[in-house]
Design a protein around this motif. Structure first.
Motif, short mmCIF file in Angstrom:
data_model
loop_
_atom_site.label_atom_id
_atom_site.label_comp_id
_atom_site.label_asym_id
_atom_site.label_seq_id
_atom_site.Cartn_x
_atom_site.Cartn_y
_atom_site.Cartn_z
N ASN A 47 35.16 24.13 43.15
CA ASN A 47 33.73 24.38 42.99
C ASN A 47 32.96 24.03 44.26
OD1 ASN A 47 32.65 25.49 40.47
ND2 ASN A 47 33.75 23.83 39.46
N SER A 74 30.54 32.22 37.43
CA SER A 74 29.62 32.83 38.38
C SER A 74 30.24 34.04 39.06
CB SER A 74 29.21 31.81 39.43
OG SER A 74 28.42 32.40 40.42
N TRP A 109 30.79 26.73 46.63
CA TRP A 109 29.40 26.49 47.08
C TRP A 109 29.31 26.58 48.60
CZ3 TRP A 109 24.50 25.99 45.36
CH2 TRP A 109 23.57 25.48 46.25
N TYR A 139 30.19 27.02 40.15
CA TYR A 139 30.62 28.41 40.07
C TYR A 139 31.62 28.64 38.94
CZ TYR A 139 28.40 29.46 44.54
OH TYR A 139 27.47 29.66 45.52
N THR A 154 33.58 34.06 42.15
CA THR A 154 34.60 33.01 42.01
C THR A 154 35.99 33.50 42.38
OG1 THR A 154 34.91 33.56 39.67
CG2 THR A 154 33.32 31.84 40.20
#
Length: 494
Positions: free
Chosen positions: A109, A324, A113, A152, A327
């Protein structure tokens, strides 16, 4: 020995073989934590076990527990094969798996980002920039977008395997639209119904709270001004999708609507659902539609599976998506090779669960090694799933290996190779009424909330290669599944 006597006709003829066996020691005796299970299995005659297996199959069909196979003539729907012999994990084994998956999902994750914002890990050269920017599922259209909490991946299914040394390894991550959790839940329910005595002497940890955790996390993703009573839906591609049963099952268990793209529309960057009472605002979408088909205004123009304007509504913060957009770059099989470095970069920790040794073909030295050793390696395409796009080199013909060699030469970025891991085996009930060892893997399901807190129900989907000698566990390739037991600490016999 317990209250059951071993029946030689059903269990004593079972051969653990040269692989790590989940139930039996190389000596042929049960593993200490599985002794009660082995004793009960051994007390049953083949006819008794076969009768219960038939009952389980009937229940599967009656309850519609099926999957769809693309390209099949004469109907696409099949009952999901379910083997009644559960796979048992100790509390200590599960603790390692839980810590390792939590670490991995947290790092992935943070990686997602970063690559959609400052790209520090690329600037520092930890992951080659070209690999990310040229990844099939890297979404430039989503650069700078801020998903709720910066998270995400909300639902993840990571595939684990156990080698002959008994150690667990990560085979791959499934971060886009991971499937299989419905079979995990239904396997437990059906096994408890057809063989309730299995659970009497072993305290198996429950998995039934998965859906309550999932619904809580989904509702928490809603925009702040909609948080009191958000509308959450499951978005499915439709009845012909291979995982449609799961989509409908989860919607039912969560108590939320199951919708297709045609049931939604976007007005002024707000998503609405068409109902018999008019339009109803949608706040969170648990989407089981891949990025490519999600919004025809941004991705594939001809897609009828998604919703025109959905991406702009998402970027505006008016609706949340789980998982999201974008991904998929993190479950690219080439990026997978760098996950230990990703964990080290963001968390300053060594990976608790190691990767399988991996050779990305884009590297000249690795590519030369792959092409010279195709008879010893498993070659995989970067973004294929379901057992497709893969060469099992040791089991392939010379012509099949040559076809893959040409593919690797033409598009080296798209391929990795790994040594053939001798997956652990577990007993499976086969005709004419006996147990034989079949290779298995394990897909636990992790949930991540908007604060990066990870929850993993104690179990997962054990997939089993039901064809003798096969290493391919995917249902589309003849695989089935087992219930996965995680024992409480008091039930781990030393």
């Amino acid at each position: 020995m317990g209250k059951w006597a071993i029946n030689v006709s059903l269990l004593e003829t079972y051969e653990p073989g040269r692989f790590y066996d989940e139930l039996m020691l190389p000596s042929g005796k049960p593993r200490p934590h599985s002794r009660a299970l082995a004793e009960l299995l051994g007390s049953m005659t083949p006819a008794e076990f076969a009768q219960r297996a038939r009952l389980a199959e009937t229940l599967m069909m009656q309850q519609g527990i099926t999957f769809n196979v693309y390209g099949e003539e004469g109907g696409v729907e099949r009952a999901f094969p379910f083997d009644l012999v559960p796979r048992v994990l100790t509390a200590e084994e599960w603790e390692t798996i839980e810590r390792g998956l939590t670490q991995r999902l947290t790092a992935l994750n943070l990686f997602l980002w970063d690559i959609y914002h400052e790209q520090k890990i690329l600037k520092d050269g930890v992951v080659p920039r070209a690999l990310v920017m040229n990844a099939a599922h890297f979404r430039r259209e989503f650069m700078g977008a801020d998903p709720p909490g910066g998270v995400y991946v909300h639902i993840c299914g990571t595939d684990l395997i156990r080698d002959t040394d008994g150690k667990f390894y990560v085979l791959e991550d499934n971060l886009r639209t991971p499937s299989g959790v419905s079979y995990m839940l239904e396997n437990r329910a059906i096994l408890a119904r057809v063989m309730p005595q299995l659970f009497q002497d072993m305290r198996v940890r429950p998995i039934s709270d998965y859906t309550s955790h999932l619904l809580h996390n989904l509702r928490a993703l809603a925009p702040a001004h909609r948080a009191e009573d958000p509308t959450v839906v499951v978005l499915t591609p439709g009845v012909y999708n291979s995982a449609y049963y799961e989509h409908s099952y989860l919607a039912q268990q969560l108590g939320i609507p199951l919708v297709e793209g045609r049931d939604l529309l976007v007005e002024e960057n707000i998503v609405y659902m068409k109902t018999t009472h008019g339009l109803r605002r949608v706040d969170v979408i648990y989407r089981r539609v891949d990025d490519d088909f999600l919004d025809p205004l941004i991705f594939r123009p001809g897609s009828t599976l998604g919703v025109a304007g959905l991406v702009n509504a998402y970027r505006s913060g008016n609706v949340a998506l789980a998982n999201s957009i974008g991904t998929g770059v993190a479950d690219d099989k080439v990026i997978y090779a760098y996950v230990p470095q990703i964990i080290k970069y963001y968390l300053d920790q060594d990976a608790i669960l190691p990767n399988v040794e991996t050779y990305p073909a884009f590297d000249d030295k690795h590519r030369a090694y792959i092409l010279s050793n195709l008879d010893k390696l498993v070659v995989k395409a970067a973004n294929e799933s379901g057992g497709y796009g893969m060469l099992m080199g040791p089991q392939a013909s010379a012509s099949e290996r040559e076809v893959f060699a040409e593919r690797v030469r033409e598009n080296p970025r798209n391929y990795i190779a790994q040594p053939l891991i001798h997956l652990s085996r577990a007993p499976a009930f086969v005709e004419p009424g006996q147990f034989e060892g079949r290779h298995v893997d394990l897909r636990p399901f992790a949930l991540c909330d908007r604060d990066l807190n990870v929850t993993i129900v104690p179990g997962g989907l054990t997939r089993v290669a039901l064809k003798r000698g096969s290493y391919v566990v995917n249902s589309s390739q003849g695989g089935g599944s087992k219930d996965t037991w995680v024992l409480g600490k008091d039930d781990n016999t030393p």
